[in-house]
Design an enzyme around this catalytic site. Structure first.
Site, PDB file in Angstrom:
ATOM      1  N   VAL A  61      33.846  24.928  30.592  1.00 31.24           N
ATOM      2  CA  VAL A  61      34.877  24.872  29.547  1.00 31.24           C
ATOM      3  C   VAL A  61      34.382  24.096  28.323  1.00 31.24           C
ATOM      4  O   VAL A  61      34.546  24.544  27.180  1.00 31.24           O
ATOM      5  CB  VAL A  61      36.189  24.262  30.094  1.00 31.24           C
ATOM      6  CG1 VAL A  61      37.253  24.230  29.000  1.00 31.24           C
ATOM      7  CG2 VAL A  61      36.693  25.066  31.284  1.00 31.24           C
ATOM      8  N   GLU A  90      47.398  22.409  27.058  1.00 31.21           N
ATOM      9  CA  GLU A  90      47.768  23.826  27.230  1.00 31.21           C
ATOM     10  C   GLU A  90      46.836  24.537  28.205  1.00 31.21           C
ATOM     11  O   GLU A  90      47.257  25.377  29.002  1.00 31.21           O
ATOM     12  CB  GLU A  90      47.729  24.527  25.866  1.00 31.21           C
ATOM     13  CG  GLU A  90      48.108  25.986  25.873  1.00 31.21           C
ATOM     14  CD  GLU A  90      49.555  26.219  26.282  1.00 31.21           C
ATOM     15  OE1 GLU A  90      50.453  25.722  25.606  1.00 31.21           O
ATOM     16  OE2 GLU A  90      49.776  26.907  27.299  1.00 31.21           O
ATOM     17  N   ILE A 104      46.343  31.653  28.698  1.00 26.83           N
ATOM     18  CA  ILE A 104      47.724  32.104  28.429  1.00 26.83           C
ATOM     19  C   ILE A 104      48.502  30.996  27.733  1.00 26.83           C
ATOM     20  O   ILE A 104      48.529  29.875  28.228  1.00 26.83           O
ATOM     21  CB  ILE A 104      48.483  32.416  29.741  1.00 26.83           C
ATOM     22  CG1 ILE A 104      47.703  33.377  30.624  1.00 26.83           C
ATOM     23  CG2 ILE A 104      49.875  32.947  29.445  1.00 26.83           C
ATOM     24  CD1 ILE A 104      48.350  33.579  31.994  1.00 26.83           C
ATOM     25  N   GLY A 130      31.945  32.037  37.060  1.00 29.02           N
ATOM     26  CA  GLY A 130      32.430  30.790  36.441  1.00 29.02           C
ATOM     27  C   GLY A 130      33.925  30.588  36.569  1.00 29.02           C
ATOM     28  O   GLY A 130      34.506  29.796  35.836  1.00 29.02           O
ATOM     29  N   GLU A 182      36.518  26.468  40.843  1.00 32.08           N
ATOM     30  CA  GLU A 182      36.335  25.036  40.617  1.00 32.08           C
ATOM     31  C   GLU A 182      34.982  24.607  41.165  1.00 32.08           C
ATOM     32  O   GLU A 182      34.368  25.320  41.961  1.00 32.08           O
ATOM     33  CB  GLU A 182      37.443  24.262  41.345  1.00 32.08           C
ATOM     34  CG  GLU A 182      38.839  24.550  40.824  1.00 32.08           C
ATOM     35  CD  GLU A 182      38.994  24.142  39.378  1.00 32.08           C
ATOM     36  OE1 GLU A 182      38.836  22.959  39.057  1.00 32.08           O
ATOM     37  OE2 GLU A 182      39.236  25.032  38.543  1.00 32.08           O
ATOM     38  N   LYS A 192      49.000  23.163  39.083  1.00 39.27           N
ATOM     39  CA  LYS A 192      49.555  23.886  37.938  1.00 39.27           C
ATOM     40  C   LYS A 192      51.079  24.056  38.052  1.00 39.27           C
ATOM     41  O   LYS A 192      51.791  23.912  37.055  1.00 39.27           O
ATOM     42  CB  LYS A 192      48.858  25.237  37.798  1.00 39.27           C
ATOM     43  CG  LYS A 192      47.385  25.057  37.383  1.00 39.27           C
ATOM     44  CD  LYS A 192      46.581  26.321  37.574  1.00 39.27           C
ATOM     45  CE  LYS A 192      45.153  26.167  37.107  1.00 39.27           C
ATOM     46  NZ  LYS A 192      44.286  27.285  37.515  1.00 39.27           N
ATOM     47  N   GLY A 215      37.909  31.062  33.235  1.00 42.53           N
ATOM     48  CA  GLY A 215      36.743  31.549  32.501  1.00 42.53           C
ATOM     49  C   GLY A 215      36.506  30.724  31.248  1.00 42.53           C
ATOM     50  O   GLY A 215      37.422  30.109  30.694  1.00 42.53           O
TER      51      GLY A 215
HETATM   52  N1  HSE Z   1      39.472  27.615  39.215  1.00 44.13           N
HETATM   53  C1  HSE Z   1      40.556  27.844  38.333  1.00 44.13           C
HETATM   54  C2  HSE Z   1      41.103  29.238  38.581  1.00 44.13           C
HETATM   55  C3  HSE Z   1      40.076  27.721  36.923  1.00 44.13           C
HETATM   56  O1  HSE Z   1      40.427  30.005  39.238  1.00 44.13           O
HETATM   57  O2  HSE Z   1      42.201  29.549  38.161  1.00 44.13           O
HETATM   58  C4  HSE Z   1      41.156  27.675  35.910  1.00 44.13           C
HETATM   59  O3  HSE Z   1      42.031  26.624  36.126  1.00 44.13           O
END
Ligand code: HSE
Length: 410
Positions: A12, A124, A131, A182, A185, A200, A298
């Site tokens: 990121v 965000e 999104i 990619g 985690e 989340k 990503g």
């Molecule tokens: N590893 C997380 C996913 C990355 O696959 O959603 C984004 O938070």
């Protein structure tokens, strides 16, 4: 010129540097000033990069540089990210992060520090990757009392489930592919065991309902136990298996929150959200259902959300955004097993006629489900809607029958 630092040059962080450099003119126009990456913190060096001279391994170089007004944290993990972010806020720097582990664990504290210091703490990218979801939830839907949020919140597991269902890939093959792209985690157990999705839904629930929902108070089940048979049964039920995070406001001011694989009806708006895409459905009292869909993981999709926050922070230096929630109170998160649900239950039993008699006595009207290739001694059915605790107690009381699998229906 506004100076920025980036903490962590991984997937990121490098995407953020790339987007800031690639769209510099347009970003400057939107931010009202040019944005310059002045320092990047990473233990590694990147001599091949045109901005190799920006790297440092010393966080204090960033902390003590008063010229740096905005810090982007893309290190991930709780430590040392928490210490660094807190120190930056206390030193008068606004912070933008993509780190859901940090926000889910410490969001209330960091938001309070940002508020006391008239700074912005924006995140965000921590939910739904690219999104736009937190800002719309906080601003565009502000007139609503939010009743429920449900989402496919992890791109890696959604990608894996899609590959397993459509291409017959094994769990390990699908995970290796997601990692190579990619999406996963650093420790993919956070993806496949549901912890990432849990963080989340905690952030979404905290923002939507106003009090912090901590991950440790949320029942979390990942996709590691999902089998081909589960996929077949979901299809026989007319649905599809998705890893869902769900938070519901209860009538008495509590919140029910859980993460689990669920069978979504085939016509549900989230059922067609596949591959690395995430989808979030928000139910407000005035607006009804609103659905957000986009790339949930990503490099560039996530960087897109981070850089939008950087632009927002740059435009609002010295003027705090409203984003806020309070610490939780004891008992705020209700026991999810008391919430009504329906489940697909599978039992092994020697005598299926006797089993059906017992099932009718225990559960009343059920819908039996059959699939090709099921073991001869298997009986499967969809329960009526009742508290999960009651469903489980009734299953344990069935004589001569062993519960082999249970899957929630959305
Ligand atoms: N590893 C997380 C996913 C990355 O696959 O959603 C984004 O938070």
């Amino acid at each position: 010129m506004i100076s920025i630092a980036i903490l962590g040059h991984g997937v990121v962080g490098s995407g953020v540097a790339e987007v800031l450099a690639g769209n510099a003119d347009g970003i400057a126009a939107k931010a009202g000033d040019a944005l310059r990456v002045k320092r990047i913190l990473d233990l590694r060096t990147f001599p091949e990069l045109p901005y190799a001279d920006l790297f440092t391994t010393d966080f204090n170089e960033i902390l003590q540089d008063e010229d740096i007004r905005i810090v982007v944290e893309t290190m991930g993990g709780l430590r040392p990210a928490y210490d660094f972010v807190k120190a930056c806020l206390l030193a008068g720097k606004s912070v933008v992060t993509s780190n859901k582990e940090l926000v889910a664990a410490k969001g209330d504290e960091l938001l309070a520090i940002a508020r006391e210091n008239n700074l912005n703490f924006l995140f965000e990218a921590s939910v739904g990757g690219g999104i736009p979801i937190l800002r719309p939830l906080d601003q565009c839907l502000a007139a609503n009392r939010i009743r429920e949020i449900a989402g496919i919140l992890n791109g890696t597991t959604n990608f894996m489930l899609t590959k397993m269902i459509r291409e017959g890939m094994s769990f390990d093959e699908a995970l290796a592919l997601a990692q190579s792209l990619g999406y996963a985690e650093r420790d993919p157990s956070a993806d496949v065991e549901g912890h990432d999705a849990c963080r989340k839904i905690c952030i979404l629930a905290s923002l939507a309902f106003g009090k912090h929902v901590y991950p440790q108070s949320v029942y979390t089940e990942g996709i590691t136990a999902i089998t081909e048979a589960d996929v077949q049964y979901a299809a026989a039920c007319g649905g599809v298996i998705k890893l869902i995070g769900r938070a519901v406001r209860t009538a008495d001011g509590q919140v029910t929150c859980l993460v689990a694989p669920m069978i979504l009806p085939g016509d549900h708006p989230l059922a067609g959200v596949s591959d690395v895409f995430n989808g979030v459905m928000v139910q407000g009292d005035s607006v009804g259902d609103v659905v957000f869909i986009g790339r949930g993981a990503g490099k560039l999709p996530t960087a897109s959300a981070v850089v939008a926050d950087v632009i927002d922070a740059a435009r609002h230096l010295g003027a705090r955004k409203h984003l806020f929630w309070e610490p939780a109170v004891d008992g705020y998160v209700a026991d999810h097993t008391l919430a009504p649900t329906r489940m697909l239950l599978r039992f092994a039993c020697a005598d299926s006629a006797a089993a059906r008699t017992q099932i009718a006595a225990a559960y009343g009207d059920v819908q039996y489900i059959t699939v090709a290739d099921a073991p001869a001694d298997e009986v499967a059915f969809i329960t009526p809607c009742m508290p999960e605790q009651a469903l489980t107690e009734k299953a344990a009381a069935l004589a001569g029958m062993t519960l082999t699998r249970r899957l929630r229906l959305f």
